[in-house]
Design a protein around this motif. Structure first.
Motif, mmCIF file in Angstrom:
data_model
loop_
_atom_site.group_PDB
_atom_site.id
_atom_site.type_symbol
_atom_site.label_atom_id
_atom_site.label_comp_id
_atom_site.label_asym_id
_atom_site.label_seq_id
_atom_site.Cartn_x
_atom_site.Cartn_y
_atom_site.Cartn_z
ATOM 1 N N TYR A 208 -77.974 38.777 0.439
ATOM 2 C CA TYR A 208 -78.195 38.188 1.799
ATOM 3 C C TYR A 208 -78.685 38.974 2.920
ATOM 4 O O TYR A 208 -78.017 38.551 4.070
ATOM 5 N N PHE A 209 -79.723 40.392 2.913
ATOM 6 C CA PHE A 209 -80.294 40.547 3.812
ATOM 7 C C PHE A 209 -81.571 40.711 2.858
ATOM 8 O O PHE A 209 -81.811 41.856 3.123
ATOM 9 N N GLY A 210 -81.761 40.291 2.308
ATOM 10 C CA GLY A 210 -82.958 39.965 1.456
ATOM 11 C C GLY A 210 -84.141 41.135 0.859
ATOM 12 O O GLY A 210 -84.935 41.501 0.977
ATOM 13 N N GLU A 211 -82.904 41.367 0.289
ATOM 14 C CA GLU A 211 -83.284 42.730 -1.045
ATOM 15 C C GLU A 211 -82.495 42.345 -1.875
ATOM 16 O O GLU A 211 -82.595 42.098 -2.901
ATOM 17 N N ASP A 212 -83.955 42.802 -3.763
ATOM 18 C CA ASP A 212 -83.557 43.487 -5.204
ATOM 19 C C ASP A 212 -82.302 44.287 -4.496
ATOM 20 O O ASP A 212 -82.358 45.556 -4.025
ATOM 21 N N PRO A 213 -81.286 44.606 -5.823
ATOM 22 C CA PRO A 213 -80.806 45.843 -5.832
ATOM 23 C C PRO A 213 -81.278 47.120 -6.043
ATOM 24 O O PRO A 213 -81.750 47.325 -6.544
ATOM 25 N N HIS A 214 -80.090 48.149 -5.252
ATOM 26 C CA HIS A 214 -80.915 49.341 -5.150
ATOM 27 C C HIS A 214 -80.284 50.101 -6.885
ATOM 28 O O HIS A 214 -79.739 49.368 -6.712
ATOM 29 N N ILE A 215 -81.087 50.966 -7.039
ATOM 30 C CA ILE A 215 -80.492 51.727 -7.927
ATOM 31 C C ILE A 215 -79.092 52.255 -8.178
ATOM 32 O O ILE A 215 -78.138 52.602 -9.156
ATOM 33 N N GLY B 74 -77.267 40.546 9.690
ATOM 34 C CA GLY B 74 -77.747 42.075 10.073
ATOM 35 C C GLY B 74 -78.263 42.669 8.770
ATOM 36 O O GLY B 74 -78.287 41.898 7.655
ATOM 37 N N THR B 75 -78.185 43.635 8.477
ATOM 38 C CA THR B 75 -79.092 43.786 7.038
ATOM 39 C C THR B 75 -78.071 45.973 6.773
ATOM 40 O O THR B 75 -77.076 45.731 7.290
ATOM 41 N N LEU B 76 -77.707 46.029 5.380
ATOM 42 C CA LEU B 76 -76.596 47.352 5.231
ATOM 43 C C LEU B 76 -77.603 48.228 4.499
ATOM 44 O O LEU B 76 -78.613 47.627 3.589
ATOM 45 N N TYR B 77 -77.366 49.210 4.842
ATOM 46 C CA TYR B 77 -77.509 50.757 3.061
ATOM 47 C C TYR B 77 -77.457 50.197 1.961
ATOM 48 O O TYR B 77 -75.868 50.104 1.989
#
Length: 238
Positions: free
Chosen positions: A74-81, A124-127
């Motif tokens: 939903y904010f254009g990123e791949d999943p963080h480890i 918006g985006t998230l950590y």
């Protein structure tokens, strides 16, 4: 009596009590907060996004509860480890409900994950993981194993807002999250931060959007004053 829609969570893994008899549910504390404000809680089982209009038609406001991580899709990123479990059906359903509630100009309250869903729905985006992505971290934002109802860290109010009549400039809250707002969506105003500058609350009075990162419904277990937040939200409903 005002009706508040609360989309459910769901058990998607087999467990000792239910086995594979999967269930939708919402924690009792959210029900207590809404009922304590003399409003009627209506639980929405997770469903097709096409049902969003019918669900929002049936209530006066929307409350989004805590739960799983929000998908970075939903904010254009791949999943963080260090991303935790996500739920694609719940994400899509709640995003659709937020969009429909805004279209119908009905108030929205977000709690923890609910705050995050509102933010990403609006752009918006998230950590994805504070511990590995936020350089300034100095507060424990997931207080487990400390009990849910025990306040453990401070929030610092940033301006006069809907929270100003409820909290002192610096108050204690509880905290159970590892995701958080990174970039606040356009139109949202910052209301409170933690002492290490993580977003703890925002709002937009023009659209009647209100959100907190902590869990007031859990604070209710030991602090009757936590009811004031739910009272304030219900008072926003026309």
């Amino acid at each position: 009596m005002k009706k508040i829609g609360i989309p459910s969570n769901n058990l998607v893994h087999a467990n000792a009590h239910f086995g594979t008899n999967y269930v939708d549910y919402i924690q009792k504390n959210y029900i207590d907060g809404i009922s304590g404000a003399n409003a009627l809680p209506i639980v929405f089982p997770i469903g097709d996004i096409k049902l969003a209009k019918a669900y929002i038609d049936s209530v006066d406001a929307l409350l989004l509860a805590g739960g799983q991580d929000v998908s970075p899709v939903y904010f254009g990123e791949d999943p963080h480890i260090n991303l935790h479990e996500t739920d694609a059906r719940r994400d899509a359903f709640e995003v659709a409900l937020v969009i429909e509630a805004l279209k119908q100009e009905k108030p929205i309250l977000g709690i923890c994950r609910g705050l995050q869903i509102i933010n990403v729905t609006l752009g918006g985006t998230l950590y994805q993981d504070l511990g590995s992505q936020y350089d300034g971290l100095s507060v424990k934002h997931n207080q487990y194993p400390t009990k849910w109802h025990v306040p453990t860290h401070h929030i610092v109010l940033q301006r006069q807002s809907w929270l100003s009549d409820i909290f002192d400039e610096k108050s204690l809250v509880n905290s159970f999250h590892h995701q958080a707002v990174k970039r606040l969506a356009d139109g949202l105003k910052l209301d409170a931060m933690s002492s290490d500058n993580v977003v703890e609350a925002f709002s937009d009075e023009s659209r009647r959007i209100y959100a907190v990162q902590w869990h007031p419904e859990m604070l209710l277990m030991d602090n009757p004053d936590a009811q004031l937040l739910f009272d304030s939200f219900v008072a926003k409903i026309e």
